[in-house]
Design a protein around this motif. Structure first.
Motif, PDB file in Angstrom:
ATOM      1  N   LYS A  15       0.861  -1.187   0.000  1.00 43.33           N
ATOM      2  CA  LYS A  15       0.000   0.000   0.000  1.00 43.33           C
ATOM      3  C   LYS A  15       0.892   1.229   0.000  1.00 43.33           C
ATOM      4  O   LYS A  15       1.858   1.299   0.755  1.00 43.33           O
ATOM      5  CB  LYS A  15      -0.897   0.028   1.239  1.00 43.33           C
ATOM      6  CG  LYS A  15      -1.689  -1.237   1.472  1.00 43.33           C
ATOM      7  CD  LYS A  15      -2.847  -1.345   0.513  1.00 43.33           C
ATOM      8  CE  LYS A  15      -3.728  -2.493   0.938  1.00 43.33           C
ATOM      9  NZ  LYS A  15      -3.932  -3.476  -0.060  1.00 43.33           N
ATOM     10  N   GLU A  16       0.549   2.181  -0.845  1.00 44.25           N
ATOM     11  CA  GLU A  16       1.335   3.406  -0.940  1.00 44.25           C
ATOM     12  C   GLU A  16       0.752   4.481  -0.040  1.00 44.25           C
ATOM     13  O   GLU A  16      -0.411   4.430   0.344  1.00 44.25           O
ATOM     14  CB  GLU A  16       1.361   3.872  -2.390  1.00 44.25           C
ATOM     15  CG  GLU A  16       2.045   2.871  -3.301  1.00 44.25           C
ATOM     16  CD  GLU A  16       1.931   3.237  -4.773  1.00 44.25           C
ATOM     17  OE1 GLU A  16       1.150   4.151  -5.115  1.00 44.25           O
ATOM     18  OE2 GLU A  16       2.623   2.592  -5.566  1.00 44.25           O
ATOM     19  N   VAL A  17       1.574   5.472   0.286  1.00 43.78           N
ATOM     20  CA  VAL A  17       1.137   6.570   1.142  1.00 43.78           C
ATOM     21  C   VAL A  17      -0.023   7.317   0.474  1.00 43.78           C
ATOM     22  O   VAL A  17      -1.044   7.591   1.096  1.00 43.78           O
ATOM     23  CB  VAL A  17       2.317   7.522   1.447  1.00 43.78           C
ATOM     24  CG1 VAL A  17       1.844   8.751   2.189  1.00 43.78           C
ATOM     25  CG2 VAL A  17       3.391   6.793   2.237  1.00 43.78           C
ATOM     26  N   HIS A  53       5.832   5.798  -1.854  1.00 48.18           N
ATOM     27  CA  HIS A  53       6.517   5.133  -0.746  1.00 48.18           C
ATOM     28  C   HIS A  53       5.541   4.223   0.000  1.00 48.18           C
ATOM     29  O   HIS A  53       4.341   4.494   0.050  1.00 48.18           O
ATOM     30  CB  HIS A  53       7.106   6.167   0.220  1.00 48.18           C
ATOM     31  CG  HIS A  53       8.271   6.884  -0.333  1.00 48.18           C
ATOM     32  ND1 HIS A  53       8.147   8.084  -0.995  1.00 48.18           N
ATOM     33  CD2 HIS A  53       9.581   6.569  -0.336  1.00 48.18           C
ATOM     34  CE1 HIS A  53       9.349   8.484  -1.381  1.00 48.18           C
ATOM     35  NE2 HIS A  53      10.239   7.573  -0.993  1.00 48.18           N
ATOM     36  N   ASN A  91       3.359   2.620   2.917  1.00 47.62           N
ATOM     37  CA  ASN A  91       2.774   3.188   4.124  1.00 47.62           C
ATOM     38  C   ASN A  91       3.115   2.318   5.333  1.00 47.62           C
ATOM     39  O   ASN A  91       3.884   1.354   5.241  1.00 47.62           O
ATOM     40  CB  ASN A  91       1.263   3.372   3.972  1.00 47.62           C
ATOM     41  CG  ASN A  91       0.530   2.054   3.850  1.00 47.62           C
ATOM     42  OD1 ASN A  91       1.107   0.982   3.977  1.00 47.62           O
ATOM     43  ND2 ASN A  91      -0.767   2.134   3.603  1.00 47.62           N
ATOM     44  N   GLU A  92       2.535   2.650   6.492  1.00 50.37           N
ATOM     45  CA  GLU A  92       2.860   1.952   7.735  1.00 50.37           C
ATOM     46  C   GLU A  92       2.495   0.471   7.671  1.00 50.37           C
ATOM     47  O   GLU A  92       3.254  -0.387   8.125  1.00 50.37           O
ATOM     48  CB  GLU A  92       2.132   2.622   8.903  1.00 50.37           C
ATOM     49  CG  GLU A  92       2.480   2.032  10.247  1.00 50.37           C
ATOM     50  CD  GLU A  92       1.778   2.756  11.384  1.00 50.37           C
ATOM     51  OE1 GLU A  92       1.853   2.233  12.510  1.00 50.37           O
ATOM     52  OE2 GLU A  92       1.178   3.818  11.161  1.00 50.37           O
ATOM     53  N   GLU A  93       1.354   0.155   7.110  1.00 53.13           N
ATOM     54  CA  GLU A  93       0.933  -1.245   6.986  1.00 53.13           C
ATOM     55  C   GLU A  93       1.917  -2.046   6.125  1.00 53.13           C
ATOM     56  O   GLU A  93       2.254  -3.191   6.449  1.00 53.13           O
ATOM     57  CB  GLU A  93      -0.464  -1.307   6.363  1.00 53.13           C
ATOM     58  CG  GLU A  93      -0.990  -2.705   6.201  1.00 53.13           C
ATOM     59  CD  GLU A  93      -2.344  -2.729   5.497  1.00 53.13           C
ATOM     60  OE1 GLU A  93      -2.765  -3.830   5.118  1.00 53.13           O
ATOM     61  OE2 GLU A  93      -2.956  -1.661   5.320  1.00 53.13           O
ATOM     62  N   THR A  94       2.385  -1.446   5.044  1.00 56.51           N
ATOM     63  CA  THR A  94       3.351  -2.119   4.185  1.00 56.51           C
ATOM     64  C   THR A  94       4.673  -2.332   4.907  1.00 56.51           C
ATOM     65  O   THR A  94       5.300  -3.384   4.755  1.00 56.51           O
ATOM     66  CB  THR A  94       3.563  -1.317   2.889  1.00 56.51           C
ATOM     67  OG1 THR A  94       2.301  -1.134   2.250  1.00 56.51           O
ATOM     68  CG2 THR A  94       4.506  -2.037   1.955  1.00 56.51           C
ATOM     69  N   HIS A  95       5.102  -1.364   5.701  1.00 55.44           N
ATOM     70  CA  HIS A  95       6.320  -1.532   6.494  1.00 55.44           C
ATOM     71  C   HIS A  95       6.181  -2.720   7.451  1.00 55.44           C
ATOM     72  O   HIS A  95       7.113  -3.503   7.621  1.00 55.44           O
ATOM     73  CB  HIS A  95       6.658  -0.259   7.273  1.00 55.44           C
ATOM     74  CG  HIS A  95       7.336   0.784   6.459  1.00 55.44           C
ATOM     75  ND1 HIS A  95       8.670   0.722   6.135  1.00 55.44           N
ATOM     76  CD2 HIS A  95       6.861   1.914   5.880  1.00 55.44           C
ATOM     77  CE1 HIS A  95       8.989   1.768   5.397  1.00 55.44           C
ATOM     78  NE2 HIS A  95       7.905   2.512   5.232  1.00 55.44           N
ATOM     79  N   LYS A  96       5.007  -2.862   8.050  1.00 53.02           N
ATOM     80  CA  LYS A  96       4.762  -4.006   8.934  1.00 53.02           C
ATOM     81  C   LYS A  96       4.815  -5.315   8.144  1.00 53.02           C
ATOM     82  O   LYS A  96       5.353  -6.317   8.626  1.00 53.02           O
ATOM     83  CB  LYS A  96       3.422  -3.855   9.639  1.00 53.02           C
ATOM     84  CG  LYS A  96       3.430  -2.770  10.696  1.00 53.02           C
ATOM     85  CD  LYS A  96       2.076  -2.622  11.341  1.00 53.02           C
ATOM     86  CE  LYS A  96       2.087  -1.476  12.337  1.00 53.02           C
ATOM     87  NZ  LYS A  96       0.764  -1.264  12.938  1.00 53.02           N
ATOM     88  N   ASN A  97       4.254  -5.320   6.932  1.00 53.02           N
ATOM     89  CA  ASN A  97       4.303  -6.517   6.092  1.00 53.02           C
ATOM     90  C   ASN A  97       5.740  -6.889   5.715  1.00 53.02           C
ATOM     91  O   ASN A  97       6.104  -8.066   5.715  1.00 53.02           O
ATOM     92  CB  ASN A  97       3.472  -6.323   4.824  1.00 53.02           C
ATOM     93  CG  ASN A  97       1.989  -6.262   5.091  1.00 53.02           C
ATOM     94  OD1 ASN A  97       1.511  -6.787   6.087  1.00 53.02           O
ATOM     95  ND2 ASN A  97       1.255  -5.609   4.207  1.00 53.02           N
TER      96      ASN A  97
END
Length: 96
Positions: A29-31, A37, A39-45
């Motif tokens: 998911k993008e910002v 870039h 987003n926070e959910e993608t960083h968690k993934n």
């Protein structure tokens, strides 16, 4: 087939990158539409994927240790026999 995952990392020459991999699994998911870039959910993934890889590597290392400790002794891990003195006796009292 003897290279690391996704190599080459460019899709147009036959490889794949992490963004495309996660996007196909609906985990990217993008910002915003203007900011590509993650987003926070993608960083968690991404961190979850890295954690799974690290757990797998740790597991393989532990299994390898247990195998070499209790089951199979490879030649490079065997202890060398202590060197004997020139006369062949360990407590002969000679000055060798």
């Amino acid at each position: 087939d003897n290279t690391f995952w996704g190599w080459p990392i460019f899709e147009h020459i036959g490889g794949r990158d992490l963004m495309r991999y996660l996007d196909k699994k609906d985990m990217w998911k993008e910002v915003s539409h203007f900011d590509a870039h993650p987003n926070e959910e993608t960083h968690k993934n991404i961190m979850e994927l890295i954690q799974h890889i690290l757990v797998f590597i740790t597991f393989l290392t532990a299994v390898g240790y247990l195998i070499t400790k209790f089951v199979w002794k490879p030649a490079f891990l065997k202890k060398k026999a202590p060197k004997e003195k020139a006369c062949g006796m360990s407590d002969c009292g000679c000055s060798h």
